[in-house]
Design an enzyme around this catalytic site. Structure first.
Site, PDB file in Angstrom:
ATOM      1  N   THR A 190      37.172  39.851  34.291  1.00 26.19           N
ATOM      2  CA  THR A 190      37.997  40.734  35.096  1.00 26.19           C
ATOM      3  C   THR A 190      38.882  41.537  34.134  1.00 26.19           C
ATOM      4  O   THR A 190      39.075  41.121  33.000  1.00 26.19           O
ATOM      5  CB  THR A 190      38.865  39.814  35.980  1.00 26.19           C
ATOM      6  OG1 THR A 190      38.006  39.193  36.901  1.00 26.19           O
ATOM      7  CG2 THR A 190      39.989  40.526  36.679  1.00 26.19           C
ATOM      8  N   ARG A 218      33.112  36.844  50.110  1.00 30.76           N
ATOM      9  CA  ARG A 218      34.155  36.127  49.361  1.00 30.76           C
ATOM     10  C   ARG A 218      35.103  37.109  48.671  1.00 30.76           C
ATOM     11  O   ARG A 218      34.685  38.051  48.017  1.00 30.76           O
ATOM     12  CB  ARG A 218      33.492  35.216  48.330  1.00 30.76           C
ATOM     13  CG  ARG A 218      34.463  34.396  47.468  1.00 30.76           C
ATOM     14  CD  ARG A 218      34.757  35.066  46.155  1.00 30.76           C
ATOM     15  NE  ARG A 218      35.552  34.209  45.268  1.00 30.76           N
ATOM     16  CZ  ARG A 218      36.110  34.638  44.146  1.00 30.76           C
ATOM     17  NH1 ARG A 218      35.965  35.885  43.765  1.00 30.76           N
ATOM     18  NH2 ARG A 218      36.818  33.821  43.399  1.00 30.76           N
ATOM     19  N   GLY A 242      40.474  34.408  36.187  1.00 30.84           N
ATOM     20  CA  GLY A 242      40.010  33.024  36.212  1.00 30.84           C
ATOM     21  C   GLY A 242      39.415  32.679  37.564  1.00 30.84           C
ATOM     22  O   GLY A 242      39.071  33.576  38.348  1.00 30.84           O
TER      23      GLY A 242
HETATM   24  N1  ASP Z   1      39.726  35.999  39.265  1.00 33.01           N
HETATM   25  C1  ASP Z   1      38.489  36.644  39.580  1.00 33.01           C
HETATM   26  C2  ASP Z   1      38.008  36.160  40.928  1.00 33.01           C
HETATM   27  O1  ASP Z   1      38.099  34.973  41.204  1.00 33.01           O
HETATM   28  C3  ASP Z   1      37.409  36.407  38.576  1.00 33.01           C
HETATM   29  C4  ASP Z   1      37.816  36.499  37.118  1.00 33.01           C
HETATM   30  O2  ASP Z   1      38.985  36.674  36.788  1.00 33.01           O
HETATM   31  O3  ASP Z   1      36.935  36.414  36.264  1.00 33.01           O
HETATM   32  O4  ASP Z   1      37.483  36.933  41.681  1.00 33.01           O
END
Ligand code: ASP
Length: 323
Positions: A190, A218, A242
């Site tokens: 992200t 989701r 995360g």
């Molecule tokens: N936090 C993001 C999510 O759960 C994914 C990520 O940060 O890699 O959609």
């Protein structure tokens, strides 16, 4: 004696807490996601590509802040550079969901006014972070999802694209691997940015394709204000990355601010506790970037690495991937 030592340290500009003595004119921190980011996984060429793109993203925001522009404009500019790059899990190169589609989430928050905007599950808006900003500036709402968000973006005359615009070979291969094994693989990150501007205003922005192989509409933490993104001029600006479900359940971005205000913790103490104690204790992987109202910065992560970069007025930019 102690008082004299303290007076001397102050005169020399040395601060025992490690906090900034004088607020820098501006600070900008960006991230490109946390995960299995190790030197074994990324060869020198690949590392150089990441460093170049992170540097470009940092410079885009820095230019705005250095010329007296706002933290809000700076975080959008930095995030847009990363959205346009296939190296990150946002915009072009976003991960694929279980149906093999890119569904994007993004959010932004203005620390000065407390206003916020977000979009979730969008598939045809070229820059999800630009759409999040429009939701904040030009709608009566905080979050718009799916087709409604896309309708709004069209009305706002934002640039729309065919869903294939977001396709990247690497994300597609990752999708096929995960699909084959029906389990989570190493993830691209992200993206996010937090900034403090000349006028003392803070802003935070986050943009993502979410978790690879996600299902059924989701939505993760990234577009959720208080979970993946938060900013308040009273405390700090935060952008997270995360395992989103844990970041939502623990109101991570807001918790950094709350700990500072209610417990008197520094931004580093608050951020480090949440990532390396609370979330780690829950086996929740991830990290965050934060800047406080005095320009202090925290970038903790409990994964092997996190793409990140920081620049402060008058200082040298730092671009980092590993521990
Ligand atoms: N936090 C993001 C999510 O759960 C994914 C990520 O940060 O890699 O959609």
């Amino acid at each position: 004696m102690r008082t004299w030592i303290l007076i001397l340290l102050c005169a020399l500009g040395i601060n025992l807490s490690g906090q900034n003595e004088k607020r820098p004119d501006f600070v900008l921190v960006i991230h490109g996601g946390a995960g299995t980011i190790t030197s074994e996984r990324y060869n020198a060429e690949h590392q150089a590509e990441y460093v170049a793109r992170l540097t470009e993203a940092l410079q885009a925001g820095e230019r705005i802040l250095a010329s007296g522009g706002s933290a809000l404009d700076a975080v959008v500019a930095s995030v847009q550079v990363m959205e346009a790059s296939p190296l990150f899990n946002a915009g072009v190169g976003a991960v694929f969901n279980a149906e093999g589609k890119n569904e994007l989430d993004a959010s932004i928050m203005d620390g000065k006014t407390g206003k916020a905007g977000a979009v979730a599950g969008v598939t045809t808006i070229k820059s999800p972070i630009a759409a999040a900003r429009r939701v904040m500036d030009s709608s009566a709402h905080v979050m718009l999802a799916g087709r409604g968000a896309e309708q709004f973006a069209i009305e706002q005359k934002l640039e729309m694209v065919d869903p294939s615009y977001f396709w990247s070979e690497e994300s597609w291969q990752e999708y096929l691997n995960v699909k084959a094994r029906i389990e989570k693989n190493g993830r691209k990150g992200t993206v996010g940015a937090v900034a403090l501007d000349k006028n003392g205003n803070l802003a935070a922005a986050t943009s993502t394709g979410g978790m690879v192989y996600k299902k059924y509409g989701r939505v993760g933490d990234s577009p959720v204000i208080g979970a993946g993104t938060y900013a308040s001029n009273e405390s700090c600006a935060v952008s997270c990355t995360g395992h989103g479900e844990f970041f939502i359940r623990n109101s991570v971005a807001y918790d950094v601010s709350a700990r500072m205000l209610y417990l008197g913790q520094t931004v580093e103490q608050a951020a480090d506790y949440i990532i390396n104690e609370k979330l780690k204790g829950l086996n929740a992987l991830g990290g965050l970037i934060a800047v406080d109202k005095d320009g202090n910065v925290a970038m903790p992560f409990n994964t092997p690495g996190m793409f990140r970069a920081v620049v402060k007025e008058g200082g040298k930019p730092k671009v980092l991937m590993f521990r």
